[in-house]
Scaffold this active site. Structure first.
Site, PDB file in Angstrom:
ATOM      1  N   ASP A 109       0.868  -1.172   0.000  1.00 26.00           N
ATOM      2  CA  ASP A 109       0.000   0.000   0.000  1.00 26.00           C
ATOM      3  C   ASP A 109       0.912   1.231   0.000  1.00 26.00           C
ATOM      4  O   ASP A 109       2.122   1.113   0.193  1.00 26.00           O
ATOM      5  CB  ASP A 109      -0.959  -0.053   1.200  1.00 26.00           C
ATOM      6  N   ASP A 144      -3.752   7.249  -3.524  1.00 24.64           N
ATOM      7  CA  ASP A 144      -5.106   7.748  -3.769  1.00 24.64           C
ATOM      8  C   ASP A 144      -5.525   8.679  -2.637  1.00 24.64           C
ATOM      9  O   ASP A 144      -4.813   8.796  -1.631  1.00 24.64           O
ATOM     10  CB  ASP A 144      -6.089   6.574  -3.904  1.00 24.64           C
TER      11      ASP A 144
HETATM   12  N1  GUN Z   1      -6.396   0.868   3.067  1.00 26.12           N
HETATM   13  C1  GUN Z   1      -7.636   0.882   3.537  1.00 26.12           C
HETATM   14  N2  GUN Z   1      -8.406   1.746   2.812  1.00 26.12           N
HETATM   15  C2  GUN Z   1      -7.611   2.262   1.879  1.00 26.12           C
HETATM   16  C3  GUN Z   1      -7.830   3.194   0.817  1.00 26.12           C
HETATM   17  O1  GUN Z   1      -8.914   3.722   0.600  1.00 26.12           O
HETATM   18  N3  GUN Z   1      -6.749   3.469   0.028  1.00 26.12           N
HETATM   19  C4  GUN Z   1      -5.531   2.890   0.233  1.00 26.12           C
HETATM   20  N4  GUN Z   1      -4.532   3.182  -0.608  1.00 26.12           N
HETATM   21  N5  GUN Z   1      -5.317   2.025   1.215  1.00 26.12           N
HETATM   22  C5  GUN Z   1      -6.349   1.713   2.031  1.00 26.12           C
END
Ligand code: GUN
Length: 755
Positions: A109, A144
């Site tokens: 992420d 995002d």
């Molecule tokens: N982890 C939990 N929700 C989100 C999200 O909306 N975007 C991102 N990039 N990671 C997340």
């Protein structure tokens, strides 16, 4: 799971280079799908759970995830690695797989979630994607902009817009690394849709649904379902959908039934730290337990009391394993349910386990798009549903489209019994699909003659009915040729000509379900769909002996038969020839109605085609093969599901009578109804032609166009660009799937046609 050497599971085999990044479907049940995502760190089978690994606090070592739990992918946070000098140095020098000591697929992420929690992050949009690529992750995530459920519409619109604006630079920065393109939009349907449509334009590998963590934390499961339905129909189906931050097994069946492919979970570790156990029906505190909710392998030798006695670290580690095992077990149940065609039923069953989940499920299956099916539920919901007015005013029609998106993907007819589940039975999407098809296609014969203004409704027992009615039906056919006979089933009226059609015939339920005397108002409304709303209804109970005399008496009482004829009919058997002719007409109608219903053919065309047709029947008198007057075998009714199998000869006949022009692309190009336009055509390219002619399956990537009405499980005709018939088969997918997928079987070919 792969092979094991010295207690260690072998490293994954990289996918073929040409397949890297491709996603294929290997089995489906409606929108639920089993897939394979091809990566250089193995082929990830979906639906999959990606456990969240915090590189600073590894509650369960990634190596154990791989070796012991067979977990093929995990997710970690690149922003945490980027910020932490020690981690960053190792990751840059040796790669993220070495940093974590994990050989499978690694997703990272981007720091968006940290921005949501702490307000901001220090890293740039391109910088964080480049960093993820530089440390060798398999699937990176762009930065995002998180949309919260409490934001105003204008605020959410900004998040959606900004995320879309960041997409091009993020895609460029990712190079050949697969990239996640998250969908935002808070609780606003149109913004979710805009986000899905906007993000689809870019070359993302996967679309996570973002901004749902606070929705799940507050148990807003109805909103969760709405978010899915506002987004998923607008995403390219060949990109897996990931539910960001969803790791509670309770949500898996519904999510998977609606099309989710990937989940990630920190819940297994976070809940463990808190002494909480995950179960498919909610969360339980270990403090209150004497017995295990589910006896998982990691606790098979100890009791909850013994685990309570462990020190904090040991207890957390054990409960994290417990939570992971429970979560994986529920995922396995979902996967098996897809194979069995029962994923919706599993979601239905699970919906009873939490009130918010039940609410979501009822909304899904009974909100305005479905009101005809369940008015009572609708009214309760609308009165109680603060969002309903907004839904109707601002986005009328949207949910109808989403429900159609589910129904259109259902295979029907299916094999096997259909367990009755109360009111929920009526709104199962595949039952919905079967009822819709019947209403749209089937029509009475309108032959005139005796009985033309009446309809005989037989009720009172479950099928099969043909033996019970084997004496009566030829007599009715002979003496009352205008009379339609329909069977009252717990899910609606079924024409006698389709008496073995699943699911109508196979509802497994208590006897009273079938014994119920038909509700005349409901029956009349249904008859209205077939242009028989004004017909006189003659009810006949099928249970017990003497069904023939009951039916004849009822027909006499209704004035269809006069006294003399009715006496004659009951006392004198038909002449042999009369009986054979009547039986032949019944068989012809049986096959004709199936061709109209299941092959989408025009009734007049079928009538003409089957003129002078004959039938091969089995020992029990059931039609095995339908033969044209020239002896060509065109189709065989399937005994397992009441379907109809097309033969090569049948394909040639149906193809030759096509009136519609070639399909162009994959969309409906005009508003004209698809009804009676025949079997859908699937147009394949020149490379595929010789293989299809030899009877080989049609693979994705070789399809140029198809008719918009083809659904999974449908028989279809395979043609080349000139419209020449190459073969016929069973579609495995929807038109959108045919358009987008590049790998996997699109049509299972049943017969190839050589020149
Ligand atoms: N982890 C939990 N929700 C989100 C999200 O909306 N975007 C991102 N990039 N990671 C997340």
């Amino acid at each position: 799971m792969g092979a094991w050497t010295d207690g260690r599971r072998d490293d994954p085999t990289p996918c073929r280079e040409a397949d890297e990044g491709l996603f294929e479907i290997i089995a489906r049940d409606g929108r639920g799908r089993l897939g394979r995502l091809h990566t250089s760190h193995g082929i990830l089978e979906t639906p999959a759970l990606l456990p969240v690994i915090n590189p600073n606090i590894k509650t369960i070592e990634p190596r154990e995830m791989w070796d012991r739990y067979g977990i093929g992918a995990l997710i970690t946070n690149s922003y945490i690695i980027w910020k932490h000098e020690g981690l960053k140095d190792v990751a840059v020098a040796e790669g993220v797989h070495a940093l974590l000591d994990y050989p499978g697929v690694v997703m990272t992420d981007s720091g968006t979630f940290q921005a949501y929690i702490y307000g901001d992050v220090e890293v740039g949009v391109e910088e964080i994607v480049e960093f993820q690529r530089s440390i060798g992750v398999d699937i990176a995530t762009m930065l995002d902009v998180f949309s919260r459920p409490d934001m105003t519409e204008a605020q959410v619109a900004k998040c959606v817009q900004e995320t879309i604006e960041r997409a091009p630079a993020s895609i460029t920065a990712s190079g050949t690394t697969m990239l996640n393109g998250p969908i935002q939009g808070g609780l606003f349907k149109h913004l979710r849709t805009e986000s899905a449509q906007g993000m689809s334009e870019f070359d993302f590998a996967i679309h996570p649904i973002g901004g749902i963590v606070p929705v799940m934390e507050r148990h807003l499961y109805k909103d969760y379902a709405k978010i899915m339905l506002a987004s998923l129909p607008h995403l390219p189906p060949n990109r897996p959908v990931h539910m960001f931050g969803c790791g509670h097994p309770m949500l898996f069946p519904m999510s998977i039934a609606l099309g989710a492919d990937l989940f990630d979970s920190a819940a297994y570790a976070l809940f463990a730290r808190d002494g909480r156990l995950l179960t498919p029906w909610g969360t339980q505190k270990i403090e209150t337990l004497t017995e295990w909710p589910e006896r998982m392998p990691c606790v098979s030798a100890c009791t909850p009391a013994e685990v309570r006695g462990l020190n904090k670290k040991e207890k957390t580690a054990l409960l994290a394993r417990y939570n992971l095992e429970v979560t994986l077990a529920e995922l396995d149940r979902c996967k098996q349910a897809i194979r069995d065609g029962t994923i919706w039923r599993l979601a239905e069953r699970r919906s009873h386990q939490h009130p918010a989940l039940r609410e979501a499920f009822l909304w899904l299956s009974t909100s305005p798009h479905n009101k005809k099916l369940n008015l009572q539920f609708l009214e309760e919901l609308v009165l109680d549903d603060r969002d309903a007015a907004r839904d109707r005013d601002q986005h009328a029609g949207t949910w109808e489209h989403a429900w159609d998106w589910i129904v259109k993907s259902q295979e029907s007819p299916r094999k096997g019994g259909e367990p009755w589940g109360g009111e929920d039975t009526h709104v199962r999407p595949h039952i919905n699909a079967a009822k819709k098809a019947l209403k749209e296609h089937w029509r009475p014969q309108n032959r005139g003659g005796k009985g033309a203004d009446e309809v005989l409704i037989a009720y009172g027992t479950s099928g099969p009915w043909r033996e019970r009615l084997s004496d009566l039906m030829p007599r009715l056919e002979h003496h009352c040729p205008g009379l339609e006979v329909m069977i009252h089933t717990p899910i609606g009226l079924l024409p006698y000509s389709l008496e073995d059609l699943n699911p109508f015939t196979h509802i497994d339920g208590p006897q009273w379900l079938w014994r119920r005397r038909p509700d005349l108002a409901g029956v009349r409304e249904e008859l209205g769909h077939y242009g028989m709303g004004e017909h006189r209804i003659i009810l006949v109970d099928l249970l017990g002996d003497g069904i023939q005399s009951r039916a004849l008496n009822a027909l006499r009482d209704a004035g269809v038969l006069d006294e003399k004829t009715s006496d004659e009919v009951s006392s004198q058997p038909l002449e042999k020839e009369e009986r054979e002719n009547a039986k032949l007409r019944i068989q012809r109608r049986h096959v004709a109605d199936k061709m109209v219903l299941l092959f989408n053919l025009k009734p007049e065309f079928v009538k003409n085609l089957l003129k002078d047709s004959t039938f091969v029947v089995n020992r029990l008198g059931r039609v095995k093969n339908a033969l044209l007057s020239n002896g060509t075998h065109i189709a065989s009714p399937r005994l397992t599901d009441g379907g109809l199998s097309l033969t090569d000869g049948g394909a040639i006949e149906v193809h030759a009578h096509r009136e519609k022009t070639m399909p162009v692309g994959f969309e409906m190009i005009d508003d004209a109804s698809y009804l009676s336009k025949g079997l859908a055509w699937v147009v394949v390219n020149d490379d595929a032609e010789p293989f299809v002619r030899q009877g080989r399956n049609v693979f994705h990537g070789f399809i140029l166009a198809c008719d918009s009405w083809v659904s999974p499980g449908d028989t279809c005709l395979l043609v080349n660009l000139k419209g020449e018939l190459l073969g016929h088969g069973i579609s495995q997918c929807t038109p959108a799937d045919m358009q987008h997928f590049q790998k996997g079987v699109a049509v299972k070919t049943r017969g190839g046609i050589t020149l």
